[in-house]
Design a protein around this motif. Structure first.
Motif, PDB file in Angstrom:
ATOM      1  N   TYR A  50      43.366  46.972  42.594  1.00 28.40           N
ATOM      2  CA  TYR A  50      44.341  46.972  43.684  1.00 28.40           C
ATOM      3  C   TYR A  50      45.456  47.946  43.319  1.00 28.40           C
ATOM      4  O   TYR A  50      46.515  47.583  42.834  1.00 28.40           O
ATOM      5  CB  TYR A  50      44.857  45.577  44.050  1.00 28.40           C
ATOM      6  N   VAL A  80      37.666  44.050  40.140  1.00 28.51           N
ATOM      7  CA  VAL A  80      38.699  44.204  41.154  1.00 28.51           C
ATOM      8  C   VAL A  80      39.585  45.390  40.815  1.00 28.51           C
ATOM      9  O   VAL A  80      39.777  45.727  39.639  1.00 28.51           O
ATOM     10  CB  VAL A  80      39.547  42.909  41.293  1.00 28.51           C
ATOM     11  N   CYS A 128      37.408  37.630  36.199  1.00 33.88           N
ATOM     12  CA  CYS A 128      37.654  38.832  36.988  1.00 33.88           C
ATOM     13  C   CYS A 128      38.230  39.891  36.061  1.00 33.88           C
ATOM     14  O   CYS A 128      39.172  39.619  35.311  1.00 33.88           O
ATOM     15  CB  CYS A 128      38.624  38.511  38.120  1.00 33.88           C
ATOM     16  N   GLU A 141      33.679  39.156  38.448  1.00 35.90           N
ATOM     17  CA  GLU A 141      34.209  39.930  39.567  1.00 35.90           C
ATOM     18  C   GLU A 141      34.892  41.170  39.010  1.00 35.90           C
ATOM     19  O   GLU A 141      35.611  41.090  38.006  1.00 35.90           O
ATOM     20  CB  GLU A 141      35.227  39.087  40.342  1.00 35.90           C
ATOM     21  N   ASN A 148      42.412  48.759  47.824  1.00 33.15           N
ATOM     22  CA  ASN A 148      42.221  47.496  47.107  1.00 33.15           C
ATOM     23  C   ASN A 148      40.802  46.995  47.388  1.00 33.15           C
ATOM     24  O   ASN A 148      40.459  46.726  48.531  1.00 33.15           O
ATOM     25  CB  ASN A 148      43.259  46.468  47.551  1.00 33.15           C
ATOM     26  N   TYR A 153      31.480  41.199  43.328  1.00 33.51           N
ATOM     27  CA  TYR A 153      30.979  40.170  42.418  1.00 33.51           C
ATOM     28  C   TYR A 153      29.693  40.675  41.780  1.00 33.51           C
ATOM     29  O   TYR A 153      28.873  41.331  42.434  1.00 33.51           O
ATOM     30  CB  TYR A 153      30.716  38.854  43.163  1.00 33.51           C
ATOM     31  N   ASP A 187      45.202  39.868  49.673  1.00 31.80           N
ATOM     32  CA  ASP A 187      44.941  40.897  48.663  1.00 31.80           C
ATOM     33  C   ASP A 187      44.803  42.291  49.276  1.00 31.80           C
ATOM     34  O   ASP A 187      44.725  43.280  48.558  1.00 31.80           O
ATOM     35  CB  ASP A 187      43.648  40.585  47.904  1.00 31.80           C
ATOM     36  N   TYR A 241      39.943  43.623  35.874  1.00 34.20           N
ATOM     37  CA  TYR A 241      40.615  44.686  36.616  1.00 34.20           C
ATOM     38  C   TYR A 241      40.121  46.030  36.092  1.00 34.20           C
ATOM     39  O   TYR A 241      40.078  46.259  34.886  1.00 34.20           O
ATOM     40  CB  TYR A 241      42.137  44.597  36.449  1.00 34.20           C
ATOM     41  N   PRO A 276      30.805  47.417  46.186  1.00 41.23           N
ATOM     42  CA  PRO A 276      32.244  47.134  46.239  1.00 41.23           C
ATOM     43  C   PRO A 276      32.758  47.167  47.675  1.00 41.23           C
ATOM     44  O   PRO A 276      32.399  48.049  48.456  1.00 41.23           O
ATOM     45  CB  PRO A 276      32.847  48.256  45.392  1.00 41.23           C
ATOM     46  N   LEU A 326      39.230  44.362  49.747  1.00 44.39           N
ATOM     47  CA  LEU A 326      39.836  43.051  49.537  1.00 44.39           C
ATOM     48  C   LEU A 326      40.453  42.557  50.847  1.00 44.39           C
ATOM     49  O   LEU A 326      41.155  43.308  51.522  1.00 44.39           O
ATOM     50  CB  LEU A 326      40.922  43.117  48.462  1.00 44.39           C
ATOM     51  N   TYR A 360      36.903  45.007  45.684  1.00 45.30           N
ATOM     52  CA  TYR A 360      36.300  44.060  44.736  1.00 45.30           C
ATOM     53  C   TYR A 360      34.792  44.052  44.888  1.00 45.30           C
ATOM     54  O   TYR A 360      34.241  44.505  45.889  1.00 45.30           O
ATOM     55  CB  TYR A 360      36.835  42.645  44.972  1.00 45.30           C
ATOM     56  N   ILE A 398      36.536  51.343  40.637  1.00 43.04           N
ATOM     57  CA  ILE A 398      35.546  50.278  40.816  1.00 43.04           C
ATOM     58  C   ILE A 398      34.126  50.826  40.962  1.00 43.04           C
ATOM     59  O   ILE A 398      33.169  50.203  40.525  1.00 43.04           O
ATOM     60  CB  ILE A 398      35.934  49.340  41.979  1.00 43.04           C
TER      61      ILE A 398
END
Length: 180
Positions: free
Chosen positions: A150, A148, A96, A146, A132, A136, A127, A98, A120, A123, A134, A102
């Motif tokens: 947040y 992510v 993953c 992934e 926030n 994949y 989370d 960060y 996207p 979460l 994510y 995103i």
């Protein structure tokens, strides 16, 4: 024992130059160095790494990725190789990364040859928090990554004083809503 952090993640890739280009183009990774002067193999390597007889490491390349763990890319020859695992397989199934934005990161990953498995999304559960999100993705050779972000406090933070590791803030507004 004093555990500090994950230092690197090792990834076996089918084409070292293609994989390096992908991580540079998708994530701004920096190539640090190649570890080997010549291929590495033989009974000691096979036993030490638990690889099949005849496995020959042709290239090991270290990449720097943001302020998190390094990436150590491996290229092997001399043995038949399985397809990359998917998240439902046993073992280490994804890394993953960060990211701050995103949507920009997902677009950059696609332009570099990666595949988004969805758009996207928000979460869920522990989370959850404002902004926030994510998604994949898959590398060109099929490994799962992934993405992510947040930027806000996560829901779990209301229930415990313990905190997940998170990357260092890069600006004055990062983590502005983070629970103390």
């Amino acid at each position: 024992m004093n555990v500090r952090a994950i230092e690197h993640v090792g990834i076996t890739v089918p084409d070292m130059e293609e994989a390096t280009r992908f991580f540079v183009d998708a994530f701004g990774a920096e190539k640090l160095y190649d570890m080997l002067d010549e291929p590495l193999g033989g009974p000691e390597v096979e036993a030490g790494l638990g690889v099949p007889p005849g496995a020959l490491i042709t290239v090991i390349r270290m990449l720097r990725l943001g302020n998190g763990p390094n990436l150590e890319l491996f290229s092997y020859s001399g043995v038949q190789q399985a397809q990359p695992v998917v998240p439902s397989d046993f073992g280490i199934q994804h890394i993953c990364i960060y990211v701050d934005d995103i949507d920009v990161a997902a677009s950059r990953l696609e332009k570099a040859g990666g595949i988004l498995l969805s758009r996207p999304g928000v979460l869920p559960g522990g989370d959850a928090g404002s902004g926030n999100r994510y998604v994949y993705t898959r590398t060109p050779w099929g490994s799962t990554i992934e993405l992510v972000t947040y930027p806000s406090a996560q829901a779990y933070e209301r229930h415990t004083h313990l905190r997940r590791w998170r990357p260092l803030p890069t600006g004055p507004n990062d983590y502005e809503n983070q629970a103390e």
